[in-house]
Design a protein around this motif. Structure first.
Motif, PDB file in Angstrom:
ATOM      1  N   TYR A 241       0.823  -1.328  -0.336  1.00  0.00           N
ATOM      2  CA  TYR A 241      -0.012  -0.004  -0.396  1.00  0.00           C
ATOM      3  C   TYR A 241       1.081   1.165   0.278  1.00  0.00           C
ATOM      4  CZ  TYR A 241      -3.698   2.748   0.916  1.00  0.00           C
ATOM      5  OH  TYR A 241      -4.271   4.696   1.150  1.00  0.00           O
ATOM      6  N   THR A 242       2.387   1.108   0.825  1.00  0.00           N
ATOM      7  CA  THR A 242       2.809   1.874   1.073  1.00  0.00           C
ATOM      8  C   THR A 242       3.823   2.502  -0.561  1.00  0.00           C
ATOM      9  OG1 THR A 242       3.210   2.184   3.013  1.00  0.00           O
ATOM     10  CG2 THR A 242       4.708   3.190   2.202  1.00  0.00           C
ATOM     11  N   LEU A 243       3.367   1.742  -1.078  1.00  0.00           N
ATOM     12  CA  LEU A 243       4.650   1.667  -2.584  1.00  0.00           C
ATOM     13  C   LEU A 243       4.179   1.651  -4.105  1.00  0.00           C
ATOM     14  CD1 LEU A 243       7.383  -1.421  -1.708  1.00  0.00           C
ATOM     15  CD2 LEU A 243       7.922   0.712  -1.608  1.00  0.00           C
ATOM     16  N   MET A 244       2.678   1.223  -4.355  1.00  0.00           N
ATOM     17  CA  MET A 244       2.201   1.153  -4.874  1.00  0.00           C
ATOM     18  C   MET A 244       0.088   1.124  -4.749  1.00  0.00           C
ATOM     19  SD  MET A 244       2.725  -2.896  -6.025  1.00  0.00           S
ATOM     20  CE  MET A 244       2.060  -2.951  -7.999  1.00  0.00           C
ATOM     21  N   GLY A 245      -0.137   1.872  -3.600  1.00  0.00           N
ATOM     22  CA  GLY A 245      -1.365   2.327  -3.098  1.00  0.00           C
ATOM     23  C   GLY A 245      -2.447   2.795  -4.226  1.00  0.00           C
ATOM     24  N   SER A 246      -2.154   3.616  -4.531  1.00  0.00           N
ATOM     25  CA  SER A 246      -2.513   4.862  -5.718  1.00  0.00           C
ATOM     26  C   SER A 246      -2.337   5.162  -7.189  1.00  0.00           C
ATOM     27  CB  SER A 246      -3.728   6.093  -4.804  1.00  0.00           C
ATOM     28  OG  SER A 246      -2.221   7.193  -3.995  1.00  0.00           O
ATOM     29  N   PRO A 247      -1.971   3.969  -8.345  1.00  0.00           N
ATOM     30  CA  PRO A 247      -1.065   4.879  -8.886  1.00  0.00           C
ATOM     31  C   PRO A 247      -2.186   5.715  -9.711  1.00  0.00           C
ATOM     32  CG  PRO A 247      -1.834   2.180  -9.036  1.00  0.00           C
ATOM     33  CD  PRO A 247      -2.392   2.649  -7.868  1.00  0.00           C
ATOM     34  N   ILE A 248      -1.728   6.650 -10.353  1.00  0.00           N
ATOM     35  CA  ILE A 248      -2.560   7.310 -11.702  1.00  0.00           C
ATOM     36  C   ILE A 248      -1.057   6.909 -12.658  1.00  0.00           C
ATOM     37  CG2 ILE A 248      -2.763  10.194 -12.334  1.00  0.00           C
ATOM     38  CD1 ILE A 248      -2.081  10.650  -9.524  1.00  0.00           C
ATOM     39  N   VAL A 249      -2.417   7.006 -13.915  1.00  0.00           N
ATOM     40  CA  VAL A 249      -2.052   7.132 -15.487  1.00  0.00           C
ATOM     41  C   VAL A 249      -2.735   8.406 -16.079  1.00  0.00           C
ATOM     42  CG1 VAL A 249      -2.348   5.400 -17.685  1.00  0.00           C
ATOM     43  CG2 VAL A 249      -2.278   4.557 -15.410  1.00  0.00           C
ATOM     44  N   ASN A 250      -1.254   8.902 -16.946  1.00  0.00           N
ATOM     45  CA  ASN A 250      -1.513  10.710 -17.712  1.00  0.00           C
ATOM     46  C   ASN A 250      -1.647   9.613 -19.149  1.00  0.00           C
ATOM     47  OD1 ASN A 250      -2.152  11.764 -15.096  1.00  0.00           O
ATOM     48  ND2 ASN A 250      -0.808  13.217 -15.483  1.00  0.00           N
ATOM     49  N   ALA A 350      -0.749   6.781   3.732  1.00  0.00           N
ATOM     50  CA  ALA A 350       0.320   6.002   3.628  1.00  0.00           C
ATOM     51  C   ALA A 350       0.997   7.096   4.607  1.00  0.00           C
ATOM     52  CB  ALA A 350       0.784   5.163   2.764  1.00  0.00           C
ATOM     53  N   VAL A 351       2.190   6.393   5.370  1.00  0.00           N
ATOM     54  CA  VAL A 351       3.287   6.896   5.826  1.00  0.00           C
ATOM     55  C   VAL A 351       4.634   6.618   5.050  1.00  0.00           C
ATOM     56  CG1 VAL A 351       4.481   8.303   7.933  1.00  0.00           C
ATOM     57  CG2 VAL A 351       1.918   7.585   7.963  1.00  0.00           C
ATOM     58  N   PHE A 352       5.169   7.464   4.905  1.00  0.00           N
ATOM     59  CA  PHE A 352       7.079   7.278   4.472  1.00  0.00           C
ATOM     60  C   PHE A 352       8.185   7.552   5.048  1.00  0.00           C
ATOM     61  CE2 PHE A 352       5.331   9.999   1.472  1.00  0.00           C
ATOM     62  CZ  PHE A 352       6.364  10.555   1.134  1.00  0.00           C
ATOM     63  N   GLY A 353       9.159   7.187   5.531  1.00  0.00           N
ATOM     64  CA  GLY A 353      10.468   7.886   5.464  1.00  0.00           C
ATOM     65  C   GLY A 353      11.069   5.992   5.679  1.00  0.00           C
ATOM     66  N   PRO A 354      12.396   7.340   6.126  1.00  0.00           N
ATOM     67  CA  PRO A 354      13.912   6.031   5.596  1.00  0.00           C
ATOM     68  C   PRO A 354      13.362   4.707   5.763  1.00  0.00           C
ATOM     69  CG  PRO A 354      14.693   7.979   5.907  1.00  0.00           C
ATOM     70  CD  PRO A 354      12.949   8.287   5.818  1.00  0.00           C
ATOM     71  N   GLU A 369       9.157  11.251   8.904  1.00  0.00           N
ATOM     72  CA  GLU A 369       7.955  10.636   8.170  1.00  0.00           C
ATOM     73  C   GLU A 369       6.865  11.681   7.690  1.00  0.00           C
ATOM     74  OE1 GLU A 369       7.093   7.284  11.157  1.00  0.00           O
ATOM     75  OE2 GLU A 369       7.900   6.565   9.687  1.00  0.00           O
ATOM     76  N   VAL A 370       6.624  11.550   6.756  1.00  0.00           N
ATOM     77  CA  VAL A 370       5.203  11.562   6.316  1.00  0.00           C
ATOM     78  C   VAL A 370       3.872  10.947   5.640  1.00  0.00           C
ATOM     79  CG1 VAL A 370       5.244  13.645   3.974  1.00  0.00           C
ATOM     80  CG2 VAL A 370       7.826  13.888   5.241  1.00  0.00           C
ATOM     81  N   VAL A 371       2.926  12.287   5.570  1.00  0.00           N
ATOM     82  CA  VAL A 371       1.847  11.114   4.942  1.00  0.00           C
ATOM     83  C   VAL A 371       1.311  11.844   3.503  1.00  0.00           C
ATOM     84  CG1 VAL A 371      -0.296  11.307   5.150  1.00  0.00           C
ATOM     85  CG2 VAL A 371       0.787  11.967   7.704  1.00  0.00           C
ATOM     86  N   PHE A 372       1.464  10.412   2.684  1.00  0.00           N
ATOM     87  CA  PHE A 372       1.651  11.473   1.423  1.00  0.00           C
ATOM     88  C   PHE A 372       0.970  11.785   0.601  1.00  0.00           C
ATOM     89  CE2 PHE A 372       0.568   9.955  -2.891  1.00  0.00           C
ATOM     90  CZ  PHE A 372       1.982  10.287  -3.875  1.00  0.00           C
ATOM     91  N   SER A 373      -0.237  11.905   1.506  1.00  0.00           N
ATOM     92  CA  SER A 373      -1.658  13.094   0.589  1.00  0.00           C
ATOM     93  C   SER A 373      -0.510  14.336   1.260  1.00  0.00           C
ATOM     94  CB  SER A 373      -2.759  12.617   1.649  1.00  0.00           C
ATOM     95  OG  SER A 373      -2.977  12.932   2.844  1.00  0.00           O
TER      96      SER A 373
END
Ligand SMILES: COc1cc(/C=C/C(=O)SCCNC(=O)CCNC(=O)[C@H](O)C(C)(C)COP(=O)(O)OP(=O)(O)OC[C@H]2O[C@@H](n3cnc4c(N)ncnc43)[C@H](O)[C@@H]2OP(=O)(O)O)ccc1O
Ligand SMILES: O=C(O)CCC(=O)C(=O)O
Ligand SMILES: [Fe+2]
Length: 395
Positions: A241-250, A350-354, A369-373
């Protein structure tokens, strides 16, 4: 940042507020670049700054399990942040179909395109936009794009995506047909009717989903290899979910431009994704920043290849082992350029950081650590500006 020049105000109104896009402006037959699109000299890509003999690595991934392939991918992610992959398994006809869909969508009359313009679209999972953040840009980017949010939940709004095909409506009887029923019907009908197949091939949303479905396994493999290179043994559901939870195709569209040297298709920027899978056409025009000051490397189009670049999120998760490198696009003088990036983004909350695996030997984290949105909103609150978005997470 509203323009002060009255002519620029008119262009802004026509392109952005009336929803014609830069495509609509080019269709009026303009022969010069309007002021609103002219970059200051210091922001232009000058021929002297292009390194003519350099290129990013091209990696044959026909055997993902080959340690040499894995090593090449991780090395390229650390040194270049950009590479092309060949023999990745996504069929050529799927790649050609999605590029073709981009040309077809942008070839539609204004009234049809405008149904999906930001603010008009029947669903926020699909929007047609122009430039990047016109409200925050003094000079606009020479591009329009139809953006599809493609998480499993977003796909529930698939019936509202642009079909725009009369024959499709005739065949299916109802364009708001449920996605699963549609797939079922398609598979059944495909066995005995090339006519119906041809009808279905004119539906853009179908090409986007087909491309995304095929690209998923490539994305998964790339992430497995890259994370293994960071000592992560497996990608569990939470990490997925952190790596690929909300893909966008343009579907990106850069209409031909009377003087591309004066303009930016896309300004220098890094992507905020974990990684981006980019399908470009044979026009070229994508440039990647080289290590030397202000020099750029052209990404040569290779038929059937996918361009992969590391985004900010993976640079942050890897504590700078992998690099999200700046890149930019220049439109063409006499051809309409299309490209289809898949921005592989974390889920919104998703929350990500090192990664703990990266820090386990006592290394200091370079990022918080940061929230993706939050990161996403920050990125979209200002014009493309190199790698400055990473300051949002830097300690
Ligand atoms: C490059 O690396 C990337 C990229 C990406 C993702 C790429 C995408 O293309 S995602 C789709 C486009 N992006 C978004 O929608 C981002 C989310 N949007 C926002 O957060 C906001 O729209 C905003 C950009 C921050 C602007 O917010 P605000 O100032 O509040 O204005 P709005 O109310 O949203 O808009 C006002 C008005 O203008 C219209 N509008 C906004 N942007 C555009 C545009 N580019 N083109 C045309 N029109 C635009 C908007 O619809 C409103 O119109 P109304 O008629 O409703 O008033 C992923 C990962 C990567 O690495
Ligand atoms: O069109 C391209 O080749 C690249 C587009 C890009 O860099 C982006 O949309 O982030
Ligand atoms: Fe990009």
């Amino acid at each position: 940042m509203a323009p002060t020049n009255p002519n620029s105000e008119k262009i802004l109104d026509f392109v952005v507020y009336k929803g014609n896009g830069i495509k609509g402006l080019v269709d009026t037959g303009i022969e010069t670049v309007p002021d609103l699109y002219i970059l200051p000299i210091e922001e232009r890509l000058l021929p002297n700054n292009i390194l003519p003999y350099d290129s990013i690595p091209v990696i044959d991934v026909s055997n993902w399990d080959d340690p040499k392939v894995k090593e090449s991918i991780c090395d390229a992610a650390g040194k270049w942040g950009f590479f092309q992959i060949i023999n990745h398994g996504v069929p050529l006809h799927v790649l050609d179909a999605v590029k073709e869909a981009a040309h077809r969508f942008f070839g539609l009359p204004y009234e049809e395109r405008n149904k999906y313009w930001a603010g008009n679209s029947p669903t926020d999972t699909v929007t047609l936009k122009t430039s990047f953040v016109p409200q925050a840009e003094a000079v606009l980017e020479w591009k329009d794009y139809l953006s599809f949010r493609c998480s499993p939940r977003d796909l529930e709004s698939f019936p509202l995506w642009p079909p725009v095909c009369r024959r499709f409506a005739d065949v299916m009887g109802d364009t708001t047909v449920d996605y699963r029923k549609y797939r079922l019907k398609k598979n059944l009908e495909l066995q005995n009717s090339t006519h119906i197949y041809n009808c279905l091939m004119t539906v853009y949303r179908d090409e986007v989903v087909e491309y995304m479905e095929n690209a998923k396994s490539v994305i998964r493999k790339l992430l497995e290899v890259l994370l293994e290179g960071l000592k992560v043994k497996q990608i569990d559901k939470a990490r997925e979910y952190t790596l690929m939870g909300s893909p966008i195709v343009n579907l990106m569209y850069y209409p031909h431009c009377p003087n591309p040297d004066f303009t930016a298709g896309v300004r220098p920027h890094s992507d905020i994704s974990t990684l981006t899978v980019l399908l470009q056409d044979d026009n070229g025009g994508l440039y990647v920043r080289a290590t030397e000051n202000d020099s750029w490397i052209h990404v040569l189009p290779i038929n059937g290849a996918l361009v992969i670049n590391i985004g900010d999120i993976l640079q942050i998760m890897s504590n700078d082992r992998y690099k999200s490198i700046e890149h930019r696009v220049v439109a063409k003088r006499s051809k309409d350029r299309v490209s289809v990036p898949i921005f592989v983004n974390p889920g919104p909350d998703a929350v990500f950081g090192p990664l703990p695996e990266v820090l386990e030997s006592g290394e200091q984290p370079l990022y918080k650590e940061v929230v993706f949105s939050d990161y996403f909103k920050y990125f979209f609150s200002k014009k493309h500006d190199g790698k400055k978005s990473m300051d949002f997470a830097r300690i």
